[in-house]
Motif scaffolding. Structure first.
Motif, PDB file in Angstrom:
ATOM      1  N   ALA A   2      15.306  97.843   9.441  1.00 33.40           N
ATOM      2  CA  ALA A   2      16.156  96.666   9.263  1.00 33.40           C
ATOM      3  C   ALA A   2      17.627  97.068   9.196  1.00 33.40           C
ATOM      4  CB  ALA A   2      15.761  95.936   7.985  1.00 33.40           C
ATOM      5  N   THR A   3      18.476  96.165   9.638  1.00 33.21           N
ATOM      6  CA  THR A   3      19.924  96.378   9.605  1.00 33.21           C
ATOM      7  C   THR A   3      20.533  95.552   8.482  1.00 33.21           C
ATOM      8  OG1 THR A   3      19.950  96.743  11.995  1.00 33.21           O
ATOM      9  CG2 THR A   3      22.056  96.207  10.961  1.00 33.21           C
ATOM     10  N   TYR A   4      21.488  96.155   7.790  1.00 38.69           N
ATOM     11  CA  TYR A   4      22.186  95.499   6.694  1.00 38.69           C
ATOM     12  C   TYR A   4      23.689  95.685   6.874  1.00 38.69           C
ATOM     13  CZ  TYR A   4      17.618  95.659   4.464  1.00 38.69           C
ATOM     14  OH  TYR A   4      16.286  95.508   4.192  1.00 38.69           O
ATOM     15  N   VAL A   5      24.443  94.735   6.332  1.00 40.78           N
ATOM     16  CA  VAL A   5      25.900  94.822   6.291  1.00 40.78           C
ATOM     17  C   VAL A   5      26.283  94.870   4.811  1.00 40.78           C
ATOM     18  CG1 VAL A   5      28.069  93.664   6.852  1.00 40.78           C
ATOM     19  CG2 VAL A   5      26.118  93.498   8.424  1.00 40.78           C
ATOM     20  N   ILE A   6      26.992  95.923   4.423  1.00 39.62           N
ATOM     21  CA  ILE A   6      27.486  96.026   3.048  1.00 39.62           C
ATOM     22  C   ILE A   6      28.992  95.789   3.085  1.00 39.62           C
ATOM     23  CG2 ILE A   6      27.736  97.467   0.993  1.00 39.62           C
ATOM     24  CD1 ILE A   6      25.279  99.054   1.930  1.00 39.62           C
ATOM     25  N   LEU A   7      29.416  94.728   2.407  1.00 38.78           N
ATOM     26  CA  LEU A   7      30.828  94.373   2.320  1.00 38.78           C
ATOM     27  C   LEU A   7      31.337  94.860   0.967  1.00 38.78           C
ATOM     28  CD1 LEU A   7      30.328  90.684   3.467  1.00 38.78           C
ATOM     29  CD2 LEU A   7      31.087  92.591   4.894  1.00 38.78           C
ATOM     30  N   THR A  40      20.375 104.970   6.795  1.00 39.84           N
ATOM     31  CA  THR A  40      21.101 105.559   7.924  1.00 39.84           C
ATOM     32  C   THR A  40      22.390 104.777   8.117  1.00 39.84           C
ATOM     33  OG1 THR A  40      19.029 106.166   9.002  1.00 39.84           O
ATOM     34  CG2 THR A  40      20.995 106.108  10.388  1.00 39.84           C
ATOM     35  N   TRP A  41      23.522 105.476   8.013  1.00 40.51           N
ATOM     36  CA  TRP A  41      24.824 104.835   8.212  1.00 40.51           C
ATOM     37  C   TRP A  41      25.089 104.751   9.703  1.00 40.51           C
ATOM     38  CZ3 TRP A  41      25.140 104.035   3.257  1.00 40.51           C
ATOM     39  CH2 TRP A  41      26.194 103.268   2.767  1.00 40.51           C
ATOM     40  N   LYS A  42      25.326 103.555  10.204  1.00 35.25           N
ATOM     41  CA  LYS A  42      25.594 103.354  11.628  1.00 35.25           C
ATOM     42  C   LYS A  42      27.086 103.341  11.921  1.00 35.25           C
ATOM     43  CE  LYS A  42      22.450 103.101  13.903  1.00 35.25           C
ATOM     44  NZ  LYS A  42      21.694 104.231  14.439  1.00 35.25           N
ATOM     45  N   GLN A  43      27.843 102.613  11.099  1.00 32.92           N
ATOM     46  CA  GLN A  43      29.274 102.510  11.336  1.00 32.92           C
ATOM     47  C   GLN A  43      29.958 101.926  10.109  1.00 32.92           C
ATOM     48  OE1 GLN A  43      29.961 100.716  15.106  1.00 32.92           O
ATOM     49  NE2 GLN A  43      31.849 101.847  15.398  1.00 32.92           N
ATOM     50  N   SER A  44      31.220 102.292   9.936  1.00 35.73           N
ATOM     51  CA  SER A  44      32.036 101.746   8.854  1.00 35.73           C
ATOM     52  C   SER A  44      33.373 101.295   9.421  1.00 35.73           C
ATOM     53  CB  SER A  44      32.272 102.799   7.767  1.00 35.73           C
ATOM     54  OG  SER A  44      31.058 103.154   7.143  1.00 35.73           O
ATOM     55  N   PHE A  45      33.894 100.220   8.832  1.00 39.74           N
ATOM     56  CA  PHE A  45      35.174  99.663   9.272  1.00 39.74           C
ATOM     57  C   PHE A  45      36.039  99.376   8.056  1.00 39.74           C
ATOM     58  CE2 PHE A  45      31.966  98.333  12.309  1.00 39.74           C
ATOM     59  CZ  PHE A  45      32.555  98.630  13.535  1.00 39.74           C
ATOM     60  N   PHE A  51      37.428  91.507   2.159  1.00 38.61           N
ATOM     61  CA  PHE A  51      36.760  92.772   1.897  1.00 38.61           C
ATOM     62  C   PHE A  51      37.588  93.907   2.474  1.00 38.61           C
ATOM     63  CE2 PHE A  51      33.427  89.600   1.724  1.00 38.61           C
ATOM     64  CZ  PHE A  51      32.833  89.914   0.513  1.00 38.61           C
ATOM     65  N   ASP A  52      37.495  95.079   1.843  1.00 33.67           N
ATOM     66  CA  ASP A  52      38.242  96.255   2.287  1.00 33.67           C
ATOM     67  C   ASP A  52      37.449  97.112   3.262  1.00 33.67           C
ATOM     68  OD1 ASP A  52      40.554  95.806   0.578  1.00 33.67           O
ATOM     69  OD2 ASP A  52      39.197  96.292  -1.085  1.00 33.67           O
ATOM     70  N   VAL A  53      36.118  97.126   3.110  1.00 29.12           N
ATOM     71  CA  VAL A  53      35.260  97.969   3.944  1.00 29.12           C
ATOM     72  C   VAL A  53      34.025  97.177   4.365  1.00 29.12           C
ATOM     73  CG1 VAL A  53      33.878 100.087   4.029  1.00 29.12           C
ATOM     74  CG2 VAL A  53      36.015 100.068   2.743  1.00 29.12           C
ATOM     75  N   VAL A  54      33.621  97.351   5.610  1.00 28.77           N
ATOM     76  CA  VAL A  54      32.371  96.798   6.128  1.00 28.77           C
ATOM     77  C   VAL A  54      31.550  97.980   6.627  1.00 28.77           C
ATOM     78  CG1 VAL A  54      31.312  95.345   7.893  1.00 28.77           C
ATOM     79  CG2 VAL A  54      33.441  94.617   6.796  1.00 28.77           C
ATOM     80  N   ASP A  55      30.371  98.169   6.039  1.00 29.94           N
ATOM     81  CA  ASP A  55      29.457  99.238   6.451  1.00 29.94           C
ATOM     82  C   ASP A  55      28.240  98.620   7.110  1.00 29.94           C
ATOM     83  OD1 ASP A  55      30.853 101.529   5.285  1.00 29.94           O
ATOM     84  OD2 ASP A  55      30.264 100.701   3.343  1.00 29.94           O
TER      85      ASP A  55
END
Length: 95
Positions: A2-7, A40-45, A51-55
């Motif tokens: 599964a894919t998740y977005v952490i803000l 598994t980290w796919k990408q960070s912005f 929000f300051d970071v989107v993972d």
């Protein structure tokens, strides 16, 4: 998987100088790698806005994502919001 977005949004006292953020990010990343082997980290912005970071991350077990978010909160001095993410084509196919 599964894919998740952490803000994440930094608390005001997370770091004294912007240049110190790199050390904090490295420490949080190392802790997550050690304690959340199923993530598994796919990408960070870095973002400008609420929000300051989107993972973007993946995991089979949602408990691993919960643990990672708690590490970001406690060690990264941040507030987080976690979302499940479904690829658009899979979402449409399920309708």
């Amino acid at each position: 998987m599964a894919t998740y977005v952490i803000l994440s949004r930094f608390s005001p006292g997370a770091f004294a100088e912007p240049k110190d953020f790199g050390k904090l990010a490295d420490a949080v990343s190392a802790r997550i790698k050690k304690d959340c082997k199923g993530v598994t980290w796919k990408q960070s912005f870095a973002t400008l806005g609420r929000f300051d970071v989107v993972d973007i991350v993946e995991a089979d077990d949602p408990k691993d994502i919960e643990r990672a978010a708690m590490i970001i909160r406690s060690h990264g001095h941040s507030i987080t919001e976690t979302l499940t993410a479904t690829p658009w084509t899979e979402f449409l196919a399920a309708l």
